[in-house]
Design an enzyme around this catalytic site. Structure first.
Site, PDB file in Angstrom:
ATOM      1  N   TYR A 159     -27.568  39.523 -41.915  1.00  0.00           N
ATOM      2  CA  TYR A 159     -27.466  38.744 -40.676  1.00  0.00           C
ATOM      3  C   TYR A 159     -28.272  37.447 -40.790  1.00  0.00           C
ATOM      4  O   TYR A 159     -27.778  36.361 -40.487  1.00  0.00           O
ATOM      5  CB  TYR A 159     -27.969  39.570 -39.489  1.00  0.00           C
ATOM      6  CG  TYR A 159     -28.158  38.758 -38.237  1.00  0.00           C
ATOM      7  CD1 TYR A 159     -27.075  38.294 -37.515  1.00  0.00           C
ATOM      8  CD2 TYR A 159     -29.444  38.418 -37.785  1.00  0.00           C
ATOM      9  CE1 TYR A 159     -27.237  37.523 -36.371  1.00  0.00           C
ATOM     10  CE2 TYR A 159     -29.625  37.654 -36.642  1.00  0.00           C
ATOM     11  CZ  TYR A 159     -28.516  37.208 -35.942  1.00  0.00           C
ATOM     12  OH  TYR A 159     -28.693  36.427 -34.822  1.00  0.00           O
TER      13      TYR A 159
HETATM   14  P1  NAD Z   1     -23.362  38.929 -27.873  1.00  0.00           P
HETATM   15  O1  NAD Z   1     -22.859  39.913 -28.880  1.00  0.00           O
HETATM   16  O2  NAD Z   1     -23.563  39.387 -26.479  1.00  0.00           O
HETATM   17  O3  NAD Z   1     -22.408  37.645 -27.849  1.00  0.00           O
HETATM   18  C1  NAD Z   1     -21.656  37.238 -28.973  1.00  0.00           C
HETATM   19  C2  NAD Z   1     -20.191  37.122 -28.550  1.00  0.00           C
HETATM   20  O4  NAD Z   1     -19.439  36.711 -29.707  1.00  0.00           O
HETATM   21  C3  NAD Z   1     -19.590  38.446 -28.091  1.00  0.00           C
HETATM   22  O5  NAD Z   1     -19.093  38.323 -26.758  1.00  0.00           O
HETATM   23  C4  NAD Z   1     -18.478  38.720 -29.076  1.00  0.00           C
HETATM   24  O6  NAD Z   1     -17.314  39.323 -28.486  1.00  0.00           O
HETATM   25  C5  NAD Z   1     -18.175  37.339 -29.636  1.00  0.00           C
HETATM   26  N1  NAD Z   1     -17.582  37.411 -30.980  1.00  0.00           N
HETATM   27  C6  NAD Z   1     -17.963  38.228 -32.006  1.00  0.00           C
HETATM   28  N2  NAD Z   1     -17.158  38.026 -33.066  1.00  0.00           N
HETATM   29  C7  NAD Z   1     -16.263  37.062 -32.709  1.00  0.00           C
HETATM   30  C8  NAD Z   1     -15.173  36.432 -33.367  1.00  0.00           C
HETATM   31  N3  NAD Z   1     -14.837  36.767 -34.630  1.00  0.00           N
HETATM   32  N4  NAD Z   1     -14.471  35.478 -32.714  1.00  0.00           N
HETATM   33  C9  NAD Z   1     -14.790  35.161 -31.431  1.00  0.00           C
HETATM   34  N5  NAD Z   1     -15.792  35.735 -30.739  1.00  0.00           N
HETATM   35  C10 NAD Z   1     -16.526  36.670 -31.376  1.00  0.00           C
HETATM   36  O7  NAD Z   1     -24.718  38.351 -28.503  1.00  0.00           O
HETATM   37  P2  NAD Z   1     -25.885  37.446 -27.867  1.00  0.00           P
HETATM   38  O8  NAD Z   1     -27.110  38.268 -27.887  1.00  0.00           O
HETATM   39  O9  NAD Z   1     -25.425  36.796 -26.610  1.00  0.00           O
HETATM   40  O10 NAD Z   1     -26.033  36.342 -29.015  1.00  0.00           O
HETATM   41  C11 NAD Z   1     -25.380  35.072 -28.937  1.00  0.00           C
HETATM   42  C12 NAD Z   1     -25.723  34.251 -30.182  1.00  0.00           C
HETATM   43  O11 NAD Z   1     -27.137  34.055 -30.265  1.00  0.00           O
HETATM   44  C13 NAD Z   1     -25.305  34.912 -31.491  1.00  0.00           C
HETATM   45  O12 NAD Z   1     -24.855  33.898 -32.365  1.00  0.00           O
HETATM   46  C14 NAD Z   1     -26.580  35.519 -32.001  1.00  0.00           C
HETATM   47  O13 NAD Z   1     -26.568  35.647 -33.406  1.00  0.00           O
HETATM   48  C15 NAD Z   1     -27.599  34.487 -31.526  1.00  0.00           C
HETATM   49  N6  NAD Z   1     -28.946  35.047 -31.366  1.00  0.00           N
HETATM   50  C16 NAD Z   1     -29.192  35.984 -30.401  1.00  0.00           C
HETATM   51  C17 NAD Z   1     -30.475  36.486 -30.247  1.00  0.00           C
HETATM   52  C18 NAD Z   1     -30.800  37.504 -29.196  1.00  0.00           C
HETATM   53  O14 NAD Z   1     -31.965  37.938 -29.148  1.00  0.00           O
HETATM   54  N7  NAD Z   1     -29.885  37.918 -28.345  1.00  0.00           N
HETATM   55  C19 NAD Z   1     -31.512  36.041 -31.093  1.00  0.00           C
HETATM   56  C20 NAD Z   1     -31.226  35.107 -32.079  1.00  0.00           C
HETATM   57  C21 NAD Z   1     -29.931  34.592 -32.187  1.00  0.00           C
END
Ligand code: NAD
Length: 328
Positions: A159
């Site tokens: 990741y």
């Molecule tokens: P989340 O899983 O709730 O949201 C990600 C969304 O991406 C989901 O709704 C999913 O359906 C969609 N998705 C996945 N694969 C896909 C594809 N192939 N095509 C289109 N859509 C797709 O996650 P989150 O916690 O809201 O994270 C959002 C972003 O922030 C991500 O990129 C994650 O890596 C990054 N991030 C999150 C955190 C955290 O603590 N939540 C920390 C660091 C980075």
């Protein structure tokens, strides 16, 4: 400085049905912007939670909100999604650290190939691109707090490697095409609607159900937790980036040990946690801690919600949702 002053619109949010994306969409809609969401509704966690997020956005946004279901790896779907927008906030991804160890190829496919596919569909050189990166790029770095200029060549999970790859891809694209780009490194984000498998949400569920919580190591590992409203304020500010290319940490700028986190949850839920003691997990890092000076200076970013207050707000939301039967 910040989104409200400039009102860039329409904005595409990839992954906007998810946790952070739906909060961002809500904020931009409330500020008067038009928002389009591209999301595949990936079944990594209960899709009904994502559908509920979308229903809420349709209510807040009315005719200014549009949802397109589609996959990042589908060029035609990306082409339709970017048509006519002035900014793209790219949050769609497979987001779990531990599952990436079990299925690295799929993580690279979505997070790396998917990011490149999306970029390749943006033809307008004025479109701003904001990339949702992660504190995991700092790997096992021990110099804290983590600053943007630190070496990030040693990720310790697929990741993390996929997020670092994303940062490299958006830089190459910026260099060749000239579009403004900001990569934002989020530090463990929590708050209402947090992903159900993330620690705070999972622990709240287990404590409430009277079940043991997985407690890794001796409880001394430390995380910089960021309340979702703070993250969203930082992302909104980055939609008008002060520089053509930049990388910013967005964190809470304080650390909390696992043991302290459990104590905050116990206080907020009014119940003692039962601990299931387990060894440290591969891919987990011992500490994350954000130096947010650059984001403060250039984006006007300011983390406002401390972890005691944030955990209390999360637990209020969690208990209300549970009582209403909307979550497990
Ligand atoms: P989340 O899983 O709730 O949201 C990600 C969304 O991406 C989901 O709704 C999913 O359906 C969609 N998705 C996945 N694969 C896909 C594809 N192939 N095509 C289109 N859509 C797709 O996650 P989150 O916690 O809201 O994270 C959002 C972003 O922030 C991500 O990129 C994650 O890596 C990054 N991030 C999150 C955190 C955290 O603590 N939540 C920390 C660091 C980075």
């Amino acid at each position: 400085m910040g989104y409200q002053d400039t009102a860039v619109s329409p904005v595409l949010i990839t992954g906007g049905a998810g946790f952070i994306g739906s909060h961002l969409a809500e904020r931009l809609l409330a500020a008067g912007a038009s928002v389009r969401v591209l999301d595949s509704l990936d079944p990594y966690y209960d899709v009904r939670l994502k559908q509920a997020n979308l229903a809420r956005l349709a209510t807040v946004g009315g005719g200014r909100f549009e949802f397109q279901q589609g996959d990042l790896r589908d060029a035609a779907a990306c082409g339709r999604a970017v048509a006519g927008v002035r900014a793209v906030v790219h949050l769609a991804a497979l987001a779990g650290v531990r599952p990436s160890i079990a299925d690295p190829v799929r993580y690279m496919d979505v997070n790396v190939t998917g990011t490149q596919t999306l970029l390749s569909q943006i033809a307008d050189p004025a479109v701003v691109f904001v990339f949702g990166s992660s504190s995991s790029v700092y790997g096992g770095n021990t110099k804290v707090p983590f600053a943007e200029a630190d070496n990030v060549d040693r990720p310790i999970s697929p990741y993390a490697a996929s997020k670092k790859a994303g940062e490299l891809i958006v830089h190459a694209w910026h260099h060749l095409r000239g579009n403004p780009v900001a990569s934002l490194r989020f530090f463990t984000v929590y708050g209402p609607r947090q992903r159900p498998e993330m620690a705070i949400h999972q622990f709240a569920r287990l404590i409430t159900d009277g079940k043991p919580i997985p407690f890794f190591g001796d409880g001394s590992s430390r995380r910089d937790y960021t309340y979702v409203d703070d993250i969203v304020a930082g992302v909104a500010a980055a939609i008008t980036p002060p520089r053509p290319f930049a990388v910013y940490n967005l964190g809470g700028s304080a650390t909390t040990s696992l043991a302290e986190l459990v104590a905050h949850l116990e206080r907020a839920l009014g119940r003692k946690a039962e601990l299931q003691r387990l060894p440290d997990q591969p891919g987990d890092v011992p500490i994350t801690f954000a130096d947010v000076a650059l984001a403060e200076r250039e984006l006007g970013y300011q983390p406002r919600v401390g972890v005691a207050e944030g955990v209390e707000r999360f637990c209020r939301w969690y208990l209300a949702e549970k009582q209403a039967g909307r979550i497990a």
